[in-house]
Design an enzyme around this catalytic site. Structure first.
Site, short mmCIF file in Angstrom:
data_model
loop_
_atom_site.label_atom_id
_atom_site.label_comp_id
_atom_site.label_asym_id
_atom_site.label_seq_id
_atom_site.Cartn_x
_atom_site.Cartn_y
_atom_site.Cartn_z
N SER A 1 1.95 3.15 -2.50
CA SER A 1 1.85 4.09 -3.49
C SER A 1 1.31 5.28 -3.12
O SER A 1 1.23 6.46 -4.20
CB SER A 1 1.25 3.67 -4.87
N ALA B 1 -12.60 -4.71 13.66
CA ALA B 1 -12.44 -6.06 13.81
C ALA B 1 -10.98 -6.52 13.27
O ALA B 1 -10.32 -7.16 13.61
CB ALA B 1 -13.61 -7.11 13.17
N TYR C 1 -13.71 -3.01 9.80
CA TYR C 1 -12.54 -2.25 9.97
C TYR C 1 -11.74 -2.44 11.26
O TYR C 1 -10.66 -2.90 11.58
CB TYR C 1 -12.62 -0.76 9.55
N VAL D 1 -2.47 -8.05 -2.61
CA VAL D 1 -2.16 -8.90 -1.43
C VAL D 1 -2.92 -9.68 -0.90
O VAL D 1 -2.65 -10.62 -0.08
CB VAL D 1 -2.01 -7.90 -0.21
N ASN E 1 1.04 -2.60 5.19
CA ASN E 1 0.37 -1.38 5.20
C ASN E 1 -1.01 -1.62 4.44
O ASN E 1 -2.06 -0.80 4.77
CB ASN E 1 1.12 -0.06 4.93
N GLY F 1 0.93 -1.26 -0.01
CA GLY F 1 -0.10 -0.09 0.09
C GLY F 1 1.05 1.21 -0.22
O GLY F 1 0.58 2.25 0.46
N ILE G 1 -4.72 10.82 9.95
CA ILE G 1 -3.68 11.50 9.46
C ILE G 1 -4.11 12.07 8.40
O ILE G 1 -4.71 11.77 7.52
CB ILE G 1 -2.46 10.34 9.35
N LYS H 1 -8.55 -4.50 12.49
CA LYS H 1 -7.29 -3.91 13.23
C LYS H 1 -7.01 -4.54 14.45
O LYS H 1 -5.75 -4.51 15.01
CB LYS H 1 -7.52 -2.46 13.43
N SER I 1 -4.27 0.73 14.09
CA SER I 1 -5.00 1.90 13.90
C SER I 1 -5.61 1.97 15.36
O SER I 1 -5.52 1.11 16.08
CB SER I 1 -6.44 1.70 12.92
#
Length: 253
Positions: free
Chosen positions: A18, A160, A158, A67, A93, A16, A191, A162, A145
């Site tokens: 790019s 779950a 999400y 991935v 990532n 991830g 961020i 992380k 996260s």
């Protein structure tokens, strides 16, 4: 002391990588001296990011990969190792999110997020670990996260994924320590990136994030530079199995 953070001669793979925080962390590692392999699905973004890194004087090469596909992941690690000689650092990532209330999440939404964020991270980590075991050294840094630690509405799949990443980090750290490999995670809060700029432009949402944060601001890409270089370098040689929250104090409240 300064040499503790020097990554010269090291090769780093950033999935991830790019755009967004992946590209920001790739740049930080490259400026610390590492050779950089960035990997993602979109070839155009990869090419643009590689040129961007090279313009900063970084030895960077792009690799296209999904991935969630084991064959592609194994080929990725094989090709990165062939090109750079080693894989010394992995920044795991690649990820995604689908924000929906619990009662509106479709099964395919759940599957897509968990497959990308958790299965994809597992496949890359497993393949890189095999190479690092041969080397008897390495640094694996999983990107988690704050939502691996705290609850937040509309983040079922999400959060779950992380939370799963946090546990994988601890298990892998225990399993790989005898091979000279450390495994840690970084858990960012929000961020500011080109990808989140629109989402953060909502004043109510932005103010709510700032209110939750002790330092009363949203994170910048530069806030991740120190943590990623630290965990990739000799400075963290006695640190493993940890989740470092880069969150302005959010999870400490």
């Amino acid at each position: 002391m300064k040499d503790l953070f020097n990554l010269s001669g090291k090769a780093a793979l950033v999935t991830g990588g790019s755009k967004g925080i992946g590209l920001g962390m790739a740049r930080a590692l490259g400026l610390a001296g590492a050779k950089i392999a960035i990997a993602s699905r979109g070839i155009e973004d990869l090419e643009n990011a590689t040129t961007d890194l090279q313009n900063d004087g970084i030895d960077a090469k792009a690799f296209q990969v999904d991935v969630t596909n084991k064959h592609q992941v194994d080929e990725l690690v094989k090709n990165v190792t062939s090109h750079f000689g080693t894989v010394d650092i992995l920044v795991n990532n690649a990820g995604m999110n689908i924000r929906k209330p619990l009662v509106e999440i479709e099964e395919e939404d759940w599957d897509k997020v968990l497959t990308t964020n958790l299965k994809g991270l597992f496949l890359v980590g497993q393949s890189v670990a095999k190479q690092m075991i041969k080397q008897q050294s390495g640094r694996i840094i999983n990107i988690s996260s704050i939502l691996g630690e705290v609850g937040m509405s509309f983040q079922t799949s999400y959060a779950a994924s992380k939370g799963g990443i946090n546990q994988l980090t601890k298990v892998w750290a225990d399993e790989l320590a005898s091979h000279g490999i450390t495994v840690n995670a970084i858990g960012p809060a929000y961020i500011k990136t080109p990808m989140t700029e629109g989402w953060l432009s909502d004043k109510k949402r932005y103010n709510n994030i700032v209110e939750q944060t002790m330092l009363k601001r949203v994170g910048e890409l530069s806030d991740l530079a120190g943590p990623i270089v630290f965990l990739a370098s000799d400075a963290s040689s006695y640190v493993t199995g940890q989740v470092l929250y880069v969150d302005g104090g959010w999870t400490a409240k």
